[in-house]
Design a protein around this motif. Structure first.
Motif, mmCIF file in Angstrom:
data_model
loop_
_atom_site.group_PDB
_atom_site.id
_atom_site.type_symbol
_atom_site.label_atom_id
_atom_site.label_comp_id
_atom_site.label_asym_id
_atom_site.label_seq_id
_atom_site.Cartn_x
_atom_site.Cartn_y
_atom_site.Cartn_z
ATOM 1 N N GLY A 1 0.798 -1.213 0.000
ATOM 2 C CA GLY A 1 0.000 0.000 0.000
ATOM 3 C C GLY A 1 0.835 1.268 0.000
ATOM 4 N N GLU A 2 1.739 1.389 0.956
ATOM 5 C CA GLU A 2 2.533 2.611 1.095
ATOM 6 C C GLU A 2 3.710 2.662 0.123
ATOM 7 N N ARG A 3 4.276 1.496 -0.174
ATOM 8 C CA ARG A 3 5.401 1.385 -1.110
ATOM 9 C C ARG A 3 6.612 2.201 -0.659
ATOM 10 N N GLU A 4 6.782 2.297 0.650
ATOM 11 C CA GLU A 4 7.899 2.996 1.267
ATOM 12 C C GLU A 4 8.571 2.062 2.263
ATOM 13 N N PRO A 5 9.839 2.314 2.610
ATOM 14 C CA PRO A 5 10.507 1.466 3.605
ATOM 15 C C PRO A 5 9.719 1.422 4.911
ATOM 16 N N ILE A 6 9.693 0.245 5.498
ATOM 17 C CA ILE A 6 8.954 0.027 6.740
ATOM 18 C C ILE A 6 9.918 -0.511 7.778
ATOM 19 N N LEU A 7 10.028 0.185 8.893
ATOM 20 C CA LEU A 7 10.910 -0.220 9.976
ATOM 21 C C LEU A 7 10.102 -0.861 11.093
ATOM 22 N N SER A 8 10.502 -2.066 11.473
ATOM 23 C CA SER A 8 9.975 -2.732 12.661
ATOM 24 C C SER A 8 11.154 -2.798 13.622
ATOM 25 N N ASP A 9 11.159 -1.925 14.620
ATOM 26 C CA ASP A 9 12.323 -1.789 15.494
ATOM 27 C C ASP A 9 11.995 -2.211 16.914
ATOM 28 N N GLY A 10 12.717 -3.195 17.378
ATOM 29 C CA GLY A 10 12.537 -3.696 18.731
ATOM 30 C C GLY A 10 11.731 -4.978 18.739
ATOM 31 N N PRO A 11 11.891 -5.762 19.810
ATOM 32 C CA PRO A 11 11.225 -7.064 19.883
ATOM 33 C C PRO A 11 9.707 -7.006 19.718
ATOM 34 N N ALA A 12 9.054 -6.037 20.337
ATOM 35 C CA ALA A 12 7.590 -5.971 20.243
ATOM 36 C C ALA A 12 7.148 -5.713 18.806
ATOM 37 N N ALA A 13 7.837 -4.836 18.101
ATOM 38 C CA ALA A 13 7.473 -4.527 16.712
ATOM 39 C C ALA A 13 7.726 -5.717 15.802
ATOM 40 N N VAL A 14 8.825 -6.410 16.006
ATOM 41 C CA VAL A 14 9.134 -7.586 15.181
ATOM 42 C C VAL A 14 8.119 -8.690 15.460
ATOM 43 N N GLU A 15 7.810 -8.925 16.721
ATOM 44 C CA GLU A 15 6.825 -9.958 17.062
ATOM 45 C C GLU A 15 5.453 -9.632 16.471
ATOM 46 N N ALA A 16 5.080 -8.368 16.461
ATOM 47 C CA ALA A 16 3.774 -7.971 15.914
ATOM 48 C C ALA A 16 3.719 -8.111 14.403
ATOM 49 N N GLY A 17 4.842 -7.977 13.716
ATOM 50 C CA GLY A 17 4.829 -7.949 12.265
ATOM 51 C C GLY A 17 5.245 -9.217 11.554
ATOM 52 N N PHE A 18 5.875 -10.166 12.275
ATOM 53 C CA PHE A 18 6.450 -11.329 11.608
ATOM 54 C C PHE A 18 6.099 -12.619 12.337
ATOM 55 N N TYR A 19 5.515 -13.553 11.606
ATOM 56 C CA TYR A 19 5.140 -14.836 12.205
ATOM 57 C C TYR A 19 6.369 -15.631 12.650
ATOM 58 N N ASP A 20 7.525 -15.378 12.039
ATOM 59 C CA ASP A 20 8.756 -16.125 12.344
ATOM 60 C C ASP A 20 9.687 -15.343 13.268
ATOM 61 N N TYR A 21 9.084 -14.534 14.157
ATOM 62 C CA TYR A 21 9.872 -13.678 15.039
ATOM 63 C C TYR A 21 10.842 -14.462 15.920
ATOM 64 N N GLU A 22 10.496 -15.681 16.330
ATOM 65 C CA GLU A 22 11.405 -16.463 17.174
ATOM 66 C C GLU A 22 12.693 -16.796 16.425
ATOM 67 N N LEU A 23 12.577 -17.152 15.154
ATOM 68 C CA LEU A 23 13.761 -17.407 14.330
ATOM 69 C C LEU A 23 14.571 -16.121 14.168
ATOM 70 N N ILE A 24 13.894 -15.015 13.923
ATOM 71 C CA ILE A 24 14.577 -13.721 13.791
ATOM 72 C C ILE A 24 15.358 -13.414 15.063
ATOM 73 N N PHE A 25 14.735 -13.574 16.215
ATOM 74 C CA PHE A 25 15.415 -13.309 17.486
ATOM 75 C C PHE A 25 16.592 -14.261 17.692
ATOM 76 N N SER A 26 16.438 -15.523 17.283
ATOM 77 C CA SER A 26 17.521 -16.505 17.469
ATOM 78 C C SER A 26 18.765 -16.155 16.657
#
Length: 164
Positions: free
Chosen positions: A78-103
């Motif tokens: 929709g926005e077609r602009e860079p999207i920053l998810s910064d910090g554990p809460a933002a990553v967990e909210a935006g990505f189903y694979d957040y546990e792998l990302i954190f690992s």
């Protein structure tokens, strides 16, 4: 920003891998990443494919999958602009694979959609520690959209086409 190595890579055989590797190297040098992936998007077919990954054991290059209804995907399309998810809460909210990302030691993700002729053809995804992607680094990531567009167009021309 030095585009010479990227330009030389695009001229070499072995596409699109060589172009994506050179793009990854340039992003790593200019911005910094722990994990870099390139995701090819066929918007009209609703398909995604990971075209490149610096950590293929965790995020392998593989076949296509249907686009999912995530916050990040919706914002990118929709926005077609860079999207920053910064910090554990933002990553967990935006990505189903957040546990792998954190690992992998990552708590921040910058998704940069690549748009050509009105179509989102891909995204480059930069992951690092929380707080790494400052406003200056995000602006540098915006400048990476041009070489990224070329890498995705090289893939369209000389790589395998997206298949369902």
């Amino acid at each position: 920003m030095n585009f010479d190595a990227f330009t030389r890579a695009v001229a070499m055989p072995g596409q699109p891998e060589v172009a994506f590797q050179a793009l990854s190297d340039m992003v790593s040098e200019e911005i910094g990443v722990k994990l870099f992936t390139a995701l090819t998007i066929d918007e009209s077919a609703g398909l995604l494919r990971r075209s490149f990954s610096t950590m293929p054991d965790a995020y392998p290059v593989k076949g296509t999958k249907k686009m999912s209804d995530t916050i990040i995907t919706a914002r990118m399309m929709g926005e077609r602009e860079p999207i920053l998810s910064d910090g554990p809460a933002a990553v967990e909210a935006g990505f189903y694979d957040y546990e792998l990302i954190f690992s992998l030691g990552c708590e921040s993700c910058l998704n940069v959609p690549i748009v050509v002729a009105g179509e989102v053809i891909g995204s480059i995804n930069l992951l690092h520690e929380a707080g790494h992607y400052t406003p200056e680094r995000i602006e540098t990531a915006r400048a990476m959209r041009l070489p990224a567009a070329l890498a995705f167009l090289v893939e369209r021309q000389w790589g395998e086409a997206l298949a369902a």
